[in-house]
Design an enzyme around this catalytic site. Structure first.
Site, PDB file in Angstrom:
ATOM      1  N   TYR A   1       0.818  -1.214   0.000  1.00  0.00           N
ATOM      2  CA  TYR A   1       0.000   0.000   0.000  1.00  0.00           C
ATOM      3  C   TYR A   1       0.854   1.267   0.000  1.00  0.00           C
ATOM      4  CZ  TYR A   1      -4.022  -2.985   0.519  1.00  0.00           C
ATOM      5  OH  TYR A   1      -4.982  -3.936   0.292  1.00  0.00           O
TER       6      TYR A   1
ATOM      7  N   LYS B   1       3.698   1.555  -1.481  1.00  0.00           N
ATOM      8  CA  LYS B   1       4.152   1.651  -2.874  1.00  0.00           C
ATOM      9  C   LYS B   1       3.088   2.294  -3.752  1.00  0.00           C
ATOM     10  CE  LYS B   1       3.845  -1.788  -5.539  1.00  0.00           C
ATOM     11  NZ  LYS B   1       3.787  -2.934  -6.433  1.00  0.00           N
TER      12      LYS B   1
END
Length: 195
Positions: A165, A167
């Site tokens: 998440y 990323k």
């Protein structure tokens, strides 16, 4: 989009099968009440694969029985503010997505927000972008519904999911307690602004 409407998106993706890559078509399909048995099966299997090693057998058994009971899944599948989607490869369900809006969100209940409650993928398909494709479906739904942001809760001891998440641009903004049987666990709440 509610009722029996099937939102079907097809993705051409290279999946690693045995020792070589084969090109196959993955389908994202909206789940309806007729799919309840399949949803129960993939829900229990992916949750157990993800969390069994970190939790007691009794707590896992209790959560799987209650969290994926026919009554609970029936209520969720007939809730106009909740939607499930299957990821299917060669008609085999390999993962699923659940999103909530309005009063069906587990915490915030902001009319301008969409909650990603679940993205789970069979372990054998981890690292093959299935989770990313389901995530992109959730973002697409949030934009279609003109939401201001997307939020979710992720277990603080699940670094793989947290990295996923982060990323994708999510930032932590709070914490909440998630009960797994008699074990109180801390979820990190994360948010992605769309506007």
């Amino acid at each position: 989009m509610t009722g029996n409407y099937h939102a079907i998106c097809q993705y051409s993706y290279n999946f690693l099968l045995t020792a070589s890559f084969k090109k196959q078509m993955m389908e994202i399909r909206k789940v309806n009440i007729q799919d309840i048995d399949e949803l129960e099966e993939i829900g229990k299997l992916t949750f157990a694969e993800t969390f069994s090693s970190e939790n007691s057998e009794d707590n896992m058994k209790e959560y799987l029985e209650k969290g994926f009971s026919t009554d609970k899944l029936t209520a969720e599948l007939t809730d106009p503010n909740a939607e499930f989607y299957f990821a299917q490869l060669d008609r085999k369900t390999i993962g699923y997505l659940k999103v909530n809006v309005g009063q069906s969100q587990t915490e915030i209940k902001d009319k301008n927000a969409l909650e990603i409650e679940r993205i789970y993928v069979l372990k054998e398909f981890h690292g093959k972008k299935v989770g990313q494709i389901l995530y992109e479906k959730a973002i697409e739904l949030a934009k279609e519904k003109n939401m201001e942001y997307v939020w979710l809760g992720v277990w603080e001891q699940n670094p793989r999911a947290i990295r996923f998440y982060e990323k994708n641009g999510f930032v932590a903004f709070d914490k909440h307690i998630f009960k797994l049987g008699d074990d109180e666990q801390t979820d990190i709440m994360m948010k992605l602004k769309l506007k």
